[in-house]
Design a protein around this motif. Structure first.
Motif, PDB file in Angstrom:
ATOM      1  N   UNK A  61      64.072  41.537  14.185  1.00 22.93           N
ATOM      2  CA  UNK A  61      64.796  42.679  13.586  1.00 22.93           C
ATOM      3  C   UNK A  61      66.227  42.306  13.241  1.00 22.93           C
ATOM      4  N   UNK A  62      66.526  41.037  13.140  1.00 20.20           N
ATOM      5  CA  UNK A  62      67.866  40.593  12.753  1.00 20.20           C
ATOM      6  C   UNK A  62      67.849  40.232  11.273  1.00 20.20           C
ATOM      7  N   UNK A  63      68.987  40.382  10.587  1.00 19.06           N
ATOM      8  CA  UNK A  63      69.023  40.002   9.167  1.00 19.06           C
ATOM      9  C   UNK A  63      68.736  38.507   9.003  1.00 19.06           C
ATOM     10  N   UNK A  64      67.961  38.176   7.966  1.00 12.92           N
ATOM     11  CA  UNK A  64      67.627  36.770   7.730  1.00 12.92           C
ATOM     12  C   UNK A  64      68.893  35.962   7.481  1.00 12.92           C
ATOM     13  N   UNK A  65      69.868  36.577   6.803  1.00 12.39           N
ATOM     14  CA  UNK A  65      71.121  35.836   6.542  1.00 12.39           C
ATOM     15  C   UNK A  65      71.802  35.469   7.862  1.00 12.39           C
ATOM     16  N   UNK A  66      71.720  36.366   8.831  1.00  9.76           N
ATOM     17  CA  UNK A  66      72.336  36.066  10.136  1.00  9.76           C
ATOM     18  C   UNK A  66      71.587  34.926  10.828  1.00  9.76           C
ATOM     19  N   UNK A  67      70.260  34.978  10.776  1.00  9.38           N
ATOM     20  CA  UNK A  67      69.468  33.908  11.409  1.00  9.38           C
ATOM     21  C   UNK A  67      69.765  32.557  10.762  1.00  9.38           C
ATOM     22  N   UNK A  68      69.866  32.580   9.426  1.00  8.26           N
ATOM     23  CA  UNK A  68      70.149  31.318   8.716  1.00  8.26           C
ATOM     24  C   UNK A  68      71.567  30.853   9.031  1.00  8.26           C
ATOM     25  N   UNK A  69      72.502  31.807   9.086  1.00 10.65           N
ATOM     26  CA  UNK A  69      73.892  31.431   9.392  1.00 10.65           C
ATOM     27  C   UNK A  69      73.999  30.790  10.769  1.00 10.65           C
ATOM     28  N   UNK A  70      73.202  31.323  11.732  1.00  8.23           N
ATOM     29  CA  UNK A  70      73.213  30.749  13.077  1.00  8.23           C
ATOM     30  C   UNK A  70      72.694  29.308  13.073  1.00  8.23           C
TER      31      UNK A  70
ATOM     32  N   UNK B  91      64.451  17.252  19.866  1.00 11.92           N
ATOM     33  CA  UNK B  91      65.744  17.299  20.551  1.00 11.92           C
ATOM     34  C   UNK B  91      66.240  18.737  20.787  1.00 11.92           C
ATOM     35  N   UNK B  92      65.369  19.686  20.591  1.00 10.35           N
ATOM     36  CA  UNK B  92      65.695  21.104  20.827  1.00 10.35           C
ATOM     37  C   UNK B  92      67.007  21.504  20.154  1.00 10.35           C
ATOM     38  N   UNK B  93      67.134  21.145  18.906  1.00  6.63           N
ATOM     39  CA  UNK B  93      68.312  21.532  18.123  1.00  6.63           C
ATOM     40  C   UNK B  93      67.985  22.830  17.386  1.00  6.63           C
ATOM     41  N   UNK B  94      68.792  23.852  17.575  1.00  3.94           N
ATOM     42  CA  UNK B  94      68.474  25.140  16.944  1.00  3.94           C
ATOM     43  C   UNK B  94      68.844  25.154  15.468  1.00  3.94           C
TER      44      UNK B  94
ATOM     45  N   UNK C 171      73.791  40.179  24.369  1.00  5.89           N
ATOM     46  CA  UNK C 171      73.276  40.293  23.002  1.00  5.89           C
ATOM     47  C   UNK C 171      73.991  39.349  22.022  1.00  5.89           C
ATOM     48  N   UNK C 172      75.309  39.221  22.174  1.00  8.91           N
ATOM     49  CA  UNK C 172      76.081  38.437  21.202  1.00  8.91           C
ATOM     50  C   UNK C 172      75.742  36.946  21.272  1.00  8.91           C
ATOM     51  N   UNK C 173      75.176  36.515  22.387  1.00  9.20           N
ATOM     52  CA  UNK C 173      74.869  35.082  22.537  1.00  9.20           C
ATOM     53  C   UNK C 173      73.424  34.757  22.162  1.00  9.20           C
ATOM     54  N   UNK C 174      72.671  35.770  21.828  1.00  6.33           N
ATOM     55  CA  UNK C 174      71.233  35.577  21.578  1.00  6.33           C
ATOM     56  C   UNK C 174      71.015  34.832  20.266  1.00  6.33           C
ATOM     57  N   UNK C 175      70.382  33.680  20.371  1.00  5.88           N
ATOM     58  CA  UNK C 175      69.948  32.949  19.181  1.00  5.88           C
ATOM     59  C   UNK C 175      68.434  32.790  19.319  1.00  5.88           C
ATOM     60  N   UNK C 176      67.667  33.689  18.697  1.00  6.10           N
ATOM     61  CA  UNK C 176      66.211  33.615  18.849  1.00  6.10           C
ATOM     62  C   UNK C 176      65.706  32.212  18.487  1.00  6.10           C
ATOM     63  N   UNK C 177      64.885  31.671  19.334  1.00  3.49           N
ATOM     64  CA  UNK C 177      64.386  30.318  19.103  1.00  3.49           C
ATOM     65  C   UNK C 177      65.222  29.259  19.779  1.00  3.49           C
TER      66      UNK C 177
END
Lengths: 313, 532
Positions: free
Chosen positions: A84-93, A261-264, B199-205
């Protein structure tokens, strides 16, 4: 030149639109159902259907595509079905780890592979040449995960020089960032080094047999100048091409390397999204990758003009 | 060399390293010493324990949200958020009262209206909740700390329903959040449990973090699974998502992580040989391996064909394909319920012990089998289902069934198994899965054992004898009656082959020796765990 750059950037828009349509259609006809994954293994078919409806997955293809495309035009890549997070946020992370991995790999690969290829061509037929060719064959043959595990075992577990896994953002310091990335970069770079070294060697061999090289040698030009001033620049176009094409390899290889290497990074995000059928995330990442690829091709075209003055746009 | 063999080889090398006294790194952890780093079984991709029912979500939710009751290691419901309860003499009215002083993470008090709304949301998604809903007259708050549940008929398993650890658990949320449609995901993660979600530290995956909730008031009784005092001895817990098993093993050896929930059995010897790592059984309730046959279409709409498969099956083949040579990790299972639990039964389970291919072929011949292909859909991206699928394919061929082996991924299996169309039109004949032993202790949360036709789980078995005994179990007055119902239920389920249990298996967990208080249980319990 400026007109060319603007024209090329504008022409990426229909390319990306086509990629978007293609990916959307592919996901639509592919088997799999995110609602079933969300609902869990014990859910009833009725529960799965309710979730499908709540996610809008029961609506017609054209409606879903139209809504998605309209949002994309506004810069909104949608919301992940699962988080339920914005895709742009996931990509930015995730974009910083992947870009860091790709850039460091590229720097390592080019700085190692080009000299190797040049030396191999210069020493053609000797043990040096055979060693470089042997290394190239090794680089192509050994799976990325095997190299990754071996490097992690030796340099992380046995010698304790670097961490086994994870990623430290560059904002927390260059050294921690580098320590986390060096093994993944070498792992990912092995195939890339092999590829660039072989192409460099082959093109340099061809150039070194040209009349102007023999002329330069006959005039007493030093070996270093013959190699790096007269020959390498003329061998550079195919090498630059393969470096550009190699970016696609990097993107593919990053999926495995980031897992080992478990790199996010974006690679892992894509893999997770595909396995869960998280359609908006898959579409968003593919669009980003397509855009990067188009930009790399543009950069390669521009570099051509620098290394070969005969090329003009 | 394939991936699995490479892991084994690497594991062997690791053993040499460990026993040979090679210097293992001890990274300077600094602040990490106050933080417990945990590698969960899967990625925490979302965080609504009612919307989705994945175990990993339930496990994280148990830190953040509390429950009214908690199940203990004897499978008994114990009071957790409640101070007490009263049930009317006719069994139709339950009145509950909250413990005083309970607070949510946002500082607001936990009130009866929050409980009522949370229970309503849970009811819509939980099988036992739905049963209560079907006989409910009213569920409403009486005052700030009390609420009343009025029923049309008694429901003796009320406290079990509120205490059970099967997903979805009846976690209590603030009313405003609990008002969210149960089929829509919540986006605010405020509970009254012992840890707050960062919540602010959550990076799913990649990462999820939890911080100690200073205002949590644990019960005074000793902690026992989900019951008793949930005392947090650690300030912060970080869930580190490491999808690759070899990497997780290396990270545990190097001290980058402290606790790994589900080590791959191939890598366990390396971890056992390491001087700083403890290895023990994780969930003592384990898992029940399973493949389900589609009762709607040929050939498995024919009872004799289903019985033939069970008659020929050798569960050891299935179990060894999952756990390898470690005999501590598996048991044959001549039935459907979790071994080692009070109501476990093997009544009527002889068919599952036969391993008789000749008898199975005879049954196939008697069945009138027409040579219809068995569309065997197998998820290759999950090691347990892949292993079992390979064994099943050989089993089916050995008794003369024609096999159409469909190797795919779990996302596809999840969608395809919902199709009721014939196998030739996109449907299926069989698929593989497993059930958490915690779900299979009794019929209360055991969706897979139900045989109510169209309403049943995938495969849609229709066996009235099974359904009668499920009802008898729910209405049982005491444990003797429950056990008798379970005996009859097991017998009917085996005879009619509701599904095919492939055996009972366990898994290990591994943790650094400077971590104390780790216990075995159906989920990882972080209370009373300390890091030295």
């Amino acid at each position: 030149m400026l007109a060319f750059i603007i024209r090329r950037i504008i022409t990426t828009i229909p390319v990306m639109a086509f990629v978007a349509l293609f990916v959307f259609s592919l996901l639509y006809i592919a088997p799999g159902d995110p609602a079933a994954v969300i609902a869990g293994d014990q859910a009833s078919p009725a529960d799965v259907e309710r979730i499908r409806q709540s996610l809008g997955l029961d609506r017609p293809y054209l409606v879903r595509f139209g809504e998605w495309f309209f949002r994309v035009l506004q810069g909104d890549l949608g919301t992940s079905i699962f988080t339920s997070l914005p895709v742009t946020q996931l990509i930015a992370q995730r974009i910083e780890p992947t870009l860091s991995l790709m850039v460091l790999t590229l720097i390592l690969a080019v700085s190692i592979a080009v000299p190797l290829g040049v030396v191999a061509a210069w020493k053609a037929g000797t043990w040096v040449d055979r060693a470089v060719v042997g290394f190239a064959v090794f680089g192509f043959s050994v799976p990325v995960f095997v190299i990754g595990y071996l490097l992690a075992y030796v340099f992380a577990l046995k010698l304790d020089w670097v961490p086994v896994q994870g990623y430290t953002p560059i904002a927390q310091g260059i050294w921690p960032w580098f320590k986390n990335l060096i093994l993944p970069s070498i792992t990912l770079g092995t195939v890339y080094i092999a590829l660039i070294a072989r192409i460099t060697r082959a093109t340099m061999l061809e150039v070194l047999q040209q009349d102007y090289v023999r002329t330069a040698q006959a005039k007493g030009v030093s070996n270093r100048d013959v190699l790096f001033l007269h020959s390498l620049k003329n061998a550079a176009v195919p090498v630059v091409t393969i470096i550009g094409i190699g970016v696609a390899l990097l993107i593919g290889g990053a999926v495995v390397t980031e897992s080992v290497f478990a790199i996010p990074g974006l690679g892992r995000l894509t893999l997770d999204a595909i396995l869960r059928r998280d359609y908006p995330v898959i579409q968003g990442v593919v669009l980003i990758f397509s855009f990067v690829y188009v930009l790399v091709n543009l950069a390669v075209d521009l570099i051509y003009t620098l290394v070969d003055p005969r090329i003009r746009y | 060399m394939d991936r699995r063999n490479f892991l084994k080889t690497a594991a062997g090398t690791g053993v040499l390293a460990a026993t040979g006294g090679l210097a293992m790194p001890a990274l300077s952890q600094g602040a990490a010493a106050k933080t417990l780093r945990f590698v969960p079984q899967a990625n925490l991709a979302n965080f609504d324990p009612i919307w989705g029912t994945q175990y990993v979500v339930r496990n994280a939710a148990a830190l953040v949200w509390d429950t009214l009751y908690g199940i203990d290691s004897k499978f008994q419901p114990q009071r957790q958020m409640v101070e007490g309860e009263e049930v009317s003499s006719d069994g139709l009215t339950w009145t509950f009262k909250l413990r005083p002083g309970l607070k949510f993470h946002d500082g607001t008090p936990v009130l009866a209206k929050d409980v009522v709304q949370s229970l309503k949301r849970w009811q819509a998604r939980d099988p036992m909740g739905l049963m209560i809903k079907a006989i409910e007259n009213d569920l409403s708050a009486v005052d700030d700390r009390s609420w009343k549940w009025q029923l049309k008929q008694p429901f003796p398993k009320m406290l079990l329903a509120l205490a059970k650890n099967n997903a979805p658990c009846s976690f209590i949320m603030p009313e405003r959040i609990a008002k969210t449609d149960p089929f829509t995901q919540i986006t605010e993660y405020v509970g009254s449990g012992p840890m707050k979600f960062a919540r602010s530290e959550w990076v799913p995956g990649a990462k999820a973090a939890f911080e100690k909730f200073a205002d949590y008031v644990p019960r005074s009784e000793p902690a026992d699974w989900l019951a008793g005092g949930k005392k947090m001895l650690i300030d912060r817990i970080e869930w580190v998502i490491i999808p690759d098993a070899a990497t997780a093993a290396a990270a545990l050896q190097s001290g980058e992580v402290d606790w790994w929930e589900t080590p791959l059995s191939d890598l366990v010897p390396v971890l056992k040989a390491h001087k700083d790592i403890n290895v023990d059984i994780g969930d003592p309730l384990g898992n029940i391996g399973a493949f389900r046959m589609n009762h709607l279409h040929p050939p498995f709409n024919n009872l004799k064909v289903r019985q033939a498969v069970l008659t020929a099956m050798n569960q050891e083949d299935f179990m060894r394909s999952i756990v390898g040579d470690d005999d501590k990790l598996w048991k044959p299972l001549p039935g459907f319920f979790t071994p080692g639990t009070p109501l476990y039964t093997e009544a009527g389970g002889d068919m599952l012990k036969m391993k008789n291919v000749a008898a199975a072929k005879k049954l196939i011949a008697e069945s009138g089998y027409n040579g219809e292909p068995v569309v065997c859909v197998v998820a290759q991206d999950m090691s347990a289902t892949k292993s079992m699928g390979d064994v099943t394919a050989e089993l089916l061929k050995s008794i003369g069934l024609k096999v159409d082996f469909v190797a795919t991924d779990w996302g596809t299996v999840g969608a395809r198994r919902a199709q009721k169309t014939p196998p030739s039109q996109g449907g299926w004949s069989m698929f593989h899965t497993w059930h958490a032993g915690a779900d299979c202790i009794n019929p209360s949360s055991y969706t897979a054992i139900r045989a109510n036709g169209d309403k049943a789980w995938f495969g849609w078995p229709d066996v009235p004898a099974v359904e009668t005994e499920v009802t008898n179990w729910f209405n049982a007055k005491d444990q003797a009656e429950e056990k008798a119902a379970m005996d009859r239920l097991n017998k009917a389920a085996v005879e009619n082959v509701v599904y095919a249990p492939t055996g009972f298996y366990l898994g290990y967990q591994a943790w650094r020796k400077n971590v104390t208080g780790v216990t075995s249980g159906p989920l990882p319990f972080f209370w009373n765990v300390a890091k030295g």
